[in-house]
Design a protein around this motif. Structure first.
Motif: not given
Length: 154
Positions: A7-20
């Motif tokens: 689980v990459a830290p970008t899970f929370w900050t990336g495009e998909t993470g922000r959409a979620l």
């Protein structure tokens, strides 16, 4: 069952993470579960009865169904209720990596796992997404699946 999942830290900050995050807490939790849950695998196609989601996330069936539907609408996953299977399209890219060289030992695993879902509604979706990256064989050239209850063809 695999021993770990990335689980990459970008899970929370990336495009998909922000959409979620915009969808809501339940969809974020569901996405994390889809990547790390006990039935998950590295290619992202696997059996997932709603009862399993409800059990592990302590939701009722309606809550599990709603979160899956919203995560699907948001593009994180696809869920087929008729066969109770999920596909997380970018899971293999993050869990396995891409592209792989023909000499990479992970190709055997990816091919074996993908072939085990030949009857899945997501089989061709996976092929279209990862055919080049994982050197997948052309599905039109695969031998038909023979039932163990049928005799050999004549």
């Amino acid at each position: 069952m695999r021993e770990y999942g990335k689980v990459a830290p970008t899970f929370w900050t990336g495009e998909t993470g922000r959409a979620l995050r915009e969808m809501g807490r339940d969809e974020q939790l569901l996405a994390l579960f889809l990547m790390t849950g006990p039935t998950a695998n590295m290619i992202g196609i696997y059996d997932l009865p709603l009862a399993v989601v409800a059990h592990y996330l302590r939701w009722d069936a309606e809550g599990a169904s709603k979160a899956l539907r919203r995560a699907s609408e948001g593009g994180f996953c696809l869920y087929d209720t008729s066969v109770e299977q999920v596909w997380v399209p970018e899971m293999a890219a993050f869990q396995v990596g891409e592209p792989l060289k023909l000499t990479d030992n992970r190709l055997k695993f990816v091919h074996r796992e993908w072939m085990s879902y030949r009857k899945s509604p997501f089989f061709m979706n996976f092929y279209r997404r990862y055919a080049l990256a994982y050197h997948l064989p052309d599905p039109s050239e695969l031998k038909p699946i023979q039932s163990p209850f049928e005799g050999p063809s004549k």
